[in-house]
Every structure is written in structure tokens, then in C-alpha cells.
Write an enzyme that holds these catalytic residues in place. Structure first.
Site, PDB file in Angstrom:
ATOM      1  N   HIS A 140      46.134   2.224  -8.282  1.00 32.41           N
ATOM      2  CA  HIS A 140      47.098   3.209  -8.774  1.00 32.41           C
ATOM      3  C   HIS A 140      46.595   4.614  -8.485  1.00 32.41           C
ATOM      4  CE1 HIS A 140      44.877   4.321 -12.414  1.00 32.41           C
ATOM      5  NE2 HIS A 140      44.692   3.038 -12.674  1.00 32.41           N
ATOM      6  N   HIS A 194      43.065   5.866  -9.179  1.00 33.65           N
ATOM      7  CA  HIS A 194      41.958   5.431  -8.319  1.00 33.65           C
ATOM      8  C   HIS A 194      41.762   6.361  -7.132  1.00 33.65           C
ATOM      9  CE1 HIS A 194      42.971   1.227  -9.966  1.00 33.65           C
ATOM     10  NE2 HIS A 194      41.880   1.662 -10.564  1.00 33.65           N
ATOM     11  N   CYS A 215      35.937  -5.340 -27.920  1.00 27.96           N
ATOM     12  CA  CYS A 215      37.287  -5.214 -27.344  1.00 27.96           C
ATOM     13  C   CYS A 215      37.290  -5.946 -26.015  1.00 27.96           C
ATOM     14  CB  CYS A 215      37.687  -3.755 -27.125  1.00 27.96           C
ATOM     15  SG  CYS A 215      39.223  -3.620 -26.171  1.00 27.96           S
ATOM     16  N   CYS A 256      38.384  -3.599 -23.069  1.00 25.84           N
ATOM     17  CA  CYS A 256      37.333  -2.695 -22.557  1.00 25.84           C
ATOM     18  C   CYS A 256      36.108  -3.480 -22.096  1.00 25.84           C
ATOM     19  CB  CYS A 256      36.854  -1.726 -23.637  1.00 25.84           C
ATOM     20  SG  CYS A 256      38.121  -0.692 -24.357  1.00 25.84           S
ATOM     21  N   CYS A 313      41.953  -0.986 -30.774  1.00 27.07           N
ATOM     22  CA  CYS A 313      41.532  -0.225 -29.590  1.00 27.07           C
ATOM     23  C   CYS A 313      42.653   0.714 -29.160  1.00 27.07           C
ATOM     24  CB  CYS A 313      41.171  -1.160 -28.446  1.00 27.07           C
ATOM     25  SG  CYS A 313      40.878  -0.260 -26.914  1.00 27.07           S
ATOM     26  N   HIS A 341      43.964  -0.158 -25.583  1.00 26.54           N
ATOM     27  CA  HIS A 341      44.630  -1.441 -25.333  1.00 26.54           C
ATOM     28  C   HIS A 341      45.572  -1.873 -26.453  1.00 26.54           C
ATOM     29  CE1 HIS A 341      41.137  -1.414 -22.636  1.00 26.54           C
ATOM     30  NE2 HIS A 341      42.010  -1.915 -21.796  1.00 26.54           N
ATOM     31  N   LYS A 349      48.307   8.815 -20.761  1.00 26.72           N
ATOM     32  CA  LYS A 349      47.306   8.114 -19.954  1.00 26.72           C
ATOM     33  C   LYS A 349      47.993   7.012 -19.131  1.00 26.72           C
ATOM     34  CE  LYS A 349      43.126   5.534 -19.917  1.00 26.72           C
ATOM     35  NZ  LYS A 349      42.082   4.806 -20.530  1.00 26.72           N
ATOM     36  N   LYS A 389      46.995   0.174 -16.485  1.00 28.50           N
ATOM     37  CA  LYS A 389      47.655  -1.083 -16.135  1.00 28.50           C
ATOM     38  C   LYS A 389      48.186  -1.746 -17.397  1.00 28.50           C
ATOM     39  CE  LYS A 389      44.308  -1.674 -12.613  1.00 28.50           C
ATOM     40  NZ  LYS A 389      42.950  -2.169 -12.557  1.00 28.50           N
TER      41      LYS A 389
END
Ligand code: MSP
Length: 471
Positions: A19, A22, A125, A128, A144, A147, A294, A297
Site C-alpha cells: 500500500h 510502504h 496482541c 501487533c 489494541c 487492531h 491511519k 490493512k
């Protein structure tokens, strides 16, 4: 000792397609590499993919694909992505490769005197892939924030790396600038984290993590992804089977701000345990946000970089992400902002300037002798580039581009030509040389565009097709 500057990028997890976030590691490293190349220096430039861990294993399983095939196909997507960004690393490492696994095994053996085993119980988590501290647990109410999933209570045998053996040494290295953490604002956070950092667990029981590199001498344990992943910066050079002193310590390591803590605490500990010098700079970049949020994915709001590349092409992509996405701060991506930057800055300011000057030069028989120009990059520019302030370096060049647009309008060479053709030629040559100087400064950012500009203004001027056509 002559040394080839070695630069590195974080290696992304391959549990999905690349994405836009990156792209930052690659682009920042690539600008650095091209900037050095302009100075006659070639760099060693690592990139690659992080392929172990439960998340990747479960994703492959859920798709019914053998994990080896899944990671190979996704690694290929990253490799193609890098190519599409015009980024040319010298090395590409995949952590599931045999060479990497063998070398990581040897690295583990070498640092064994700083490793011990113990039972660990804590909040974890799985998104993570890490245990969190009790303080974090309290602050987040047990959920989290990245997530949106509750933490689990886990207890297991782990091997630990004794961060405590190296804390003082790392602190001194950071404070003295032996290992520079950029930006300065995050250096303080790292020093605080270091102060309270416990020893870190670097393995998981095989029953909880099967897709990884086995711990040498203990069949029941698998290396946790961070030690496996961080070691890539060395194994890709052949360490410990090859002498790496031509390349190590790294000149700059580019990482996102979310993984700075691993690079500034665990990574130096591994290096010190190996008796290796610390990287000169660890640069942590900010995040690309989607409409202020943010991108991730798990949240599902990721922007597909291939859409942008397909619609606009390479240099507009590089332009936006290197100028409007700040090296250090978080920056927003929206299609509106991208469209505006394309139309107003690339097409109007730069594209039209090239077109206008080419037409005027041709009409007035201007001939450019590029070989006579001896060009030195201005100090203001080099000092911004040397400090990785790429968007500010862009601003610096863009001021001159806007000034050039203004100067053409003010000097009106087409009016001068009627009375004094020689004077008009002189004005146009001056303006064109200034444009060519700008294009030299933009080479690290917009390589194709600069090549095209330099191709236009030769002894015989070629009028180009619009560099940034209307979509
Ligand atoms: N596999 C680890 C890195 C190991 S390095 C030894 C990892 N992978 S990742 O896929 O989650 O992230 C790869 C890189 O992309 C990191 O530098 C990360 O900070 C960066 N980014 C991921 N999302 C991002 C944005 N939205 N914006 C900018 N960069 C971000 O972490």
C-alpha cells in the site's frame, strides 16, 4: 578506509499487497541513493520482504494456499511495486530464504551469551504480534487501538535478549550522535523507552508459532519475527559468512515511526552483542494518512498505489509522496490534494514552463551548449538534502521555477525579439540555463522528467509533448 554507503529500508510483511505507506521507505532511500549517485558515489541498497509469523501463516491458511507459495507470490508483488516506483535496490532479501535462515541461526549462536530462557506471562496482541506492558494495557482499556481487538493473557517459555547488558552503551551512542536518531523529536521518546525497556523475548514456543526459523539447539522454540527480521540487514550482505566491513555500519536505515523502537533498542543490542558498530543514522519517517486516518490493512482504508501509478504515471507519484508527504511528519493523502498538486504544480508551474521555453527557444534559434555549464548544487539545497528534508529541498527548487515563470512574463523575450533578436536569445539562454539547473537538482526526485527536460534543450531544441497532460 574506503566504504560504500549502505542504506536500508524496512522489510514489509507479505500478508497483503503493497500500500502507499510502504512506498515511503523505498522512495526516501531511493532519493538518497540517487542524490549520492549525482555526486559520483554509488551505494549498496537493501530491500526485501518479511515473510514469517503467525499473521502470514494464518492468511495463507485461510486462503487454502501453501504458505511458501503465498509468501513467494506476495514477495513478487513487492518486488514489482519497487520497480514501478523507479526504485532500484542492489539487494532484495526474503526472510524465508535458506541463506537468511542459516545466517540468522549463526547470528543467534554468536550472541548466545546474552540470551537466557524464562517463563513469561502477560498481555498480548496477536495483531501487533507482541506482548504489551501493563501500563499500555491500562491506557488502552485492554483493547489494541490499532487492531480494535482485546488483548489476550498468555504464558509461555521464551528466550530473552538481555537488553540490560547494552542499555548504557546505547544511551551513550544516541546522546553522543554516534547513532543519530532522526527526527530529533523522536530521539527523546526513544531514550525514555530505553530507560524502562525490559529484556525482550526473542522466541516463541513452536506450538504457537510454527512458521519461522528454529532456535538452534532447541526444537521446541522458533525465533520471534523481530530478531529474524532485523537480522536481514546483515544476512543480506552475507554476514556472518562474508566480511561486511566495506558496507557496515549502515549509513542510513529508513524505517517508519511505528517500528523505530525496535530499531533503536533491540537492533543496537543485537549489533553490540555481535561486536559490530551501530548504524550511523536511523531515520524514522511519518505516516501517510487517508483523510486524516491511519491507513492499515486491518482497518481496510488503504489506498492502492497501483491506481495512482496507473492514472498519473511514475514521476507524479514520486512528486506527491516526496514533496507533499513530509519526511518526518504524518501527512495526508487525498485524491483532491493529489489532483491539485498535479494540475497546479507539475502541469502548470513546470510542464508549461518547459513547453513555453522550448517554443520560444526554437522560434528564436537558441542553441544550448550544455557541456559548457559547470554546475554546483547550491549550499541551501545540499544542506536540506543532507538532512533528509526532502520536501523543503523541493520547495527551494520550486521557488526558482515560479521565479522563472515570473521572469519570462516580466522580460517578455518575444517583444525584445522584434527589436533585438540577439538580446532575446541572450535572455532565453539565461532562462533556459536556470531551468536546466533546476532539473539537475530535481534528478533524485523526478528522474524521468529531468531526463526529458535535458533532452529538450540541446543544440537543437525539440518541442516535447506536454510533460504532464491533462487527464
Ligand atoms: N515487517 C516489519 C518491518 C521489519 S524491518 C526489519 C513491518 N512491516 S510493515 O509492512 O508493517 O511496515 C513496513 C514499513 O512500512 C514500515 O517502515 C512501516 O512504518 C511502513 N508503513 C506502513 N504503513 C505506513 C503508512 N501508512 N505510512 C507510512 N509508512 C507506513 O513493520
Amino acid at each position: 578506509m574506503s566504504k560504500t554507503p549502505y542504506i536500508t529500508t524496512a522489510i514489509p510483511y507479505v500478508n497483503g499487497a503493497p500500500h502507499v505507506g510502504h512506498a515511503l521507505d523505498y522512495l526516501l532511500a531511493d532519493v538518497y541513493a540517487r542524490y549520492k549517485k549525482e555526486q559520483g558515489i554509488t551505494v549498496r541498497f537493501q530491500s526485501g520482504t518479511d515473510e514469517h509469523g503467525n499473521k502470514i501463516w494464518s492468511k495463507a491458511k485461510s486462503l487454502g494456499i501453501p504458505v511458501e507459495d503465498y509468501v513467494r507470490d506476495n514477495a513478487e508483488k513487492f518486488r514489482e511495486f519497487i520497480k514501478k516506483l523507479g526504485v532500484e535496490p542492489t539487494d532484495f532479501i526474503r526472510t524465508s530464504s535458506e541463506d537468511h535462515a542459516r545466517r540468522v541461526g549463526k547470528i543467534w549462536k554468536k550472541i548466545e551469551s546474552h540470551i537466557y530462557s524464562a517463563e513469561y506471562e502477560g498481555w498480548y496482541c496477536s495483531g501487533c504480534e507482541r506482548f504489551i506492558t501493563d501500563k499500555e494495557y491500562e491506557e488502552t482499556g485492554g483493547i489494541c487501538p490499532d487492531h480494535q481487538a482485546p488483548y489476550e493473557r498468555l504464558s509461555e517459555k521464551n528466550y530473552y535478549l538481555k537488553i540490560s547488558d547494552f542499555k548504557e552503551r546505547i544511551k551513550t551512542a544516541i546522546e553522543s550522535g554516534e547513532m543519530t536518531i532522526l527526527p530529533e523529536s523522536r530521539k527523546k521518546q526513544v531514550l525514555n523507552l530505553l530507560e524502562t525497556s525490559p529484556d525482550v523475548s526473542i522466541s516463541r514456543p513452536k506450538k504457537n508459532l510454527s512458521w519461522g526459523i528454529p532456535v538452534p539447539g532447541d526444537d521446541s522454540q522458533v525465533m520471534y519475527v523481530w530478531i529474524d527480521a532485523l537480522a536481514n540487514y546483515l544476512t543480506v550482505l552475507g554476514y556472518p559468512e562474508t566480511d561486511i566491513s566495506d558496507f557496515w555500519p549502515a549509513e542510513v536505515q529508513f524505517v517508519g515511526k511505528d517500528i523505530l523502537r525496535f530499531h533503536a533498542i533491540i537492533w543496537p543490542s543485537i549489533l553490540l552483542a555481535l561486536g559490530l558498530p551501530l548504524p550511523k543514522v536511523i531515520l524514522s519517517h511519518g505516516f501517510v494518512l487517508a483523510n486524516g486516518q491511519k491507513m492499515s490493512k486491518s482497518i481496510g482504508n488503504v489506498i492502492d498505489p497501483l491506481d495512482i501509478l496507473e492514472k498519473y504515471g511514475l514521476d507524479p507519484f514520486r512528486y506527491y509522496f516526496l514533496r507533499h508527504v513530509d519526511t518526518f511528519a504524518d501527512s495526508d493523502f487525498t485524491w483532491e490534494k493529489f489532483d491539485a498538486a498535479y494540475a497546479n504544480e507539475l502541469a502548470n508551474d513546470l510542464g508549461n514552463l518547459v513547453q513555453r521555453l522550448a517554443v520560444l527557444d526554437k522560434k528564436n534559434n537558441v542553441s544550448i551548449k550544455t557541456e559548457v555549464s559547470c554546475f554546483t548544487a547550491p549550499k541551501n539545497y545540499t544542506s536540506l538534502m543532507d538532512n533528509f528534508k526532502y520536501s523543503a529541498a523541493f520547495d527551494y527548487v520550486w521557488d526558482e521555477i515560479q521565479q522563472l515563470n515570473k521572469d519570462i512574463n516580466d522580460q517578455q523575450p518575444w517583444v525584445v525579439a522584434k527589436e533585438n533578436p540577439e538580446k532575446a536569445q541572450e535572455i532565453l539562454t539565461g532562462l533556459t540555463m536556470r531551468l536546466l539547473d533546476c532539473s539537475k537538482l530535481l534528478v533524485p526526485f523526478l528522474p524521468d522528467t529531468c531526463k526529458a527536460i535535458q533532452g529538450v534543450f540541446q543544440e537543437t531544441i525539440t518541442i516535447p509533448a506536454p510533460l504532464f497532460p491533462k487527464n
